[in-house]
Design an enzyme around this catalytic site. Structure first.
Site, PDB file in Angstrom:
ATOM      1  N   ASN A   1       0.868  -0.590  -0.076  1.00 20.81           N
ATOM      2  CA  ASN A   1       0.116   0.134  -0.225  1.00 20.81           C
ATOM      3  C   ASN A   1       1.127   1.446  -0.089  1.00 20.81           C
ATOM      4  OD1 ASN A   1      -2.125   2.079   0.643  1.00 20.81           O
ATOM      5  ND2 ASN A   1      -2.363   1.508   1.861  1.00 20.81           N
ATOM      6  N   TRP A   2       0.991   1.511  -1.190  1.00 17.98           N
ATOM      7  CA  TRP A   2       2.412   2.617  -1.074  1.00 17.98           C
ATOM      8  C   TRP A   2       1.644   4.234  -0.978  1.00 17.98           C
ATOM      9  CZ3 TRP A   2       4.788   2.679  -7.216  1.00 17.98           C
ATOM     10  CH2 TRP A   2       5.089   1.371  -7.062  1.00 17.98           C
ATOM     11  N   LYS A   3       0.620   4.162  -0.128  1.00 13.15           N
ATOM     12  CA  LYS A   3       0.066   5.180   0.192  1.00 13.15           C
ATOM     13  C   LYS A   3       0.566   7.230  -0.801  1.00 13.15           C
ATOM     14  CE  LYS A   3      -0.035   3.749   4.743  1.00 13.15           C
ATOM     15  NZ  LYS A   3       0.031   3.755   6.177  1.00 13.15           N
TER      16      LYS A   3
ATOM     17  N   HIS B   1      -9.090   1.420   4.808  1.00 15.95           N
ATOM     18  CA  HIS B   1      -8.404   1.421   5.835  1.00 15.95           C
ATOM     19  C   HIS B   1      -8.625   2.473   6.576  1.00 15.95           C
ATOM     20  CE1 HIS B   1      -4.301   2.325   6.373  1.00 15.95           C
ATOM     21  NE2 HIS B   1      -3.714   1.881   5.777  1.00 15.95           N
TER      22      HIS B   1
ATOM     23  N   GLU C   1      -5.382  -4.854  10.588  1.00 15.82           N
ATOM     24  CA  GLU C   1      -4.560  -3.854  10.932  1.00 15.82           C
ATOM     25  C   GLU C   1      -5.067  -2.885  12.006  1.00 15.82           C
ATOM     26  OE1 GLU C   1      -2.647  -2.407   6.505  1.00 15.82           O
ATOM     27  OE2 GLU C   1      -4.138  -1.441   7.050  1.00 15.82           O
TER      28      GLU C   1
ATOM     29  N   GLY D   1       2.463   2.591  10.765  1.00 21.27           N
ATOM     30  CA  GLY D   1       3.353   3.099  11.116  1.00 21.27           C
ATOM     31  C   GLY D   1       4.355   3.775  11.742  1.00 21.27           C
TER      32      GLY D   1
ATOM     33  N   GLY E   1       2.524  -0.886   4.405  1.00 23.77           N
ATOM     34  CA  GLY E   1       2.710   0.172   4.437  1.00 23.77           C
ATOM     35  C   GLY E   1       3.377   0.596   3.662  1.00 23.77           C
TER      36      GLY E   1
END
Ligand code: PGA
Length: 247
Positions: A5-7, A92, A160, A166, A229
């Protein structure tokens, strides 16, 4: 399977293409694990073109609930499918925090499955509470998202926990706790979808998965892979995580 998930981490088409080409070239090193990539909207096309004909799947980080028509700024599942997208991340926690409701998430799920995309439904508690009440939050998210939804295509559930996202590997969930939660999620899914359907639903873990914890989480966590992420935006880290998931 490992979903990147490259955000908004990867920003430019050149960087995205370089990553995709390199991943494709090194695919043999992680044979036995499936690589899925979810770039931001403007980067989907260049990545999809680069990965065409490879086993690496390209997806979207979100989709519209609408199929067509006057919806400024929205991108439909069909439009994405037309450019080579095969899956969408739905619900998400960063989108829930931006205001997406359970109802909207259910509608997105219906739109994705209806268009023939695989839907990756994200669920997870905000906090892990000593009284175990976080389990109710997870169960509610699953029941509300799947209410009345017939999983026509493929469904994936990504667990998640928000508190673990993060951070660094050391602050992520531990294998034992993950295993317990994965068992709980399978039980809730079988209440919602029936036992037969659940055996076909992969369960992923996401929240600070890095090369340092991927192997242990895979061995102990009872999941089928990861939604990654920040570590997915670095080609070497992403490949290390894929290698940890090789059968
Ligand atoms: P992270 O993000 O790996 O950076 O914690 C995971 C996610 O939000 O999907």
């Amino acid at each position: 399977m490992v979903v990147g998930n490259w955000k908004m981490y990867v920003e430019a088409p050149d960087a995205a293409k370089k990553f995709a080409t390199s991943l494709r070239k090194k695919a043999r090193s992680f044979a036995g694990a499936e690589a899925w990539l979810a770039p931001a909207f403007p980067l989907i096309s260049p990545v999809a073109v680069d990965l065409k004909g490879s086993a690496i799947k390209v997806g979207a980080q979100a989709i519209s609930v609408h199929a067509e028509g006057a919806h400024t700024g929205e991108v439909s599942a069909k439009m994405l499918k037309n450019i080579g997208v095969s899956f969408a991340i739905i619900g998400h926690s960063e989108r829930r925090a931006a205001g997406e409701s359970d109802e909207l998430i259910r509608e997105q799920l219906t739109a994705a499955l209806g268009a023939g995309l695989t839907a990756i439904l994200c669920v997870g508690e905000d906090e892990r509470l000593p009284d175990g009440s976080h389990f109710a939050q997870i169960a509610n998210q699953i029941h509300r998202a799947l209410q009345g939804v017939v999983p026509m295509g493929r469904l994936v559930v990504a667990y998640e926990p928000v508190w673990a996202i993060g951070k660094q590997a050391a602050d992520a969930m531990q294998g034992e706790d993950l295993e317990e939660t994965a068992i709980f999620i399978r039980k809730i899914l079988s209440e919602a979808l029936g036992r037969d359907a659940v055996s076909r639903v992969p369960i992923l873990y996401g929240g600070s998965v890095e090369p340092a914890n991927a192997q242990t989480l895979m061995k102990e966590g009872g999941v089928n892979g990861f939604l990654v992420g920040h570590a997915s935006a670095d080609i070497d880290s992403f490949i290390e995580i894929l290698k940890a998931c090789k059968k």
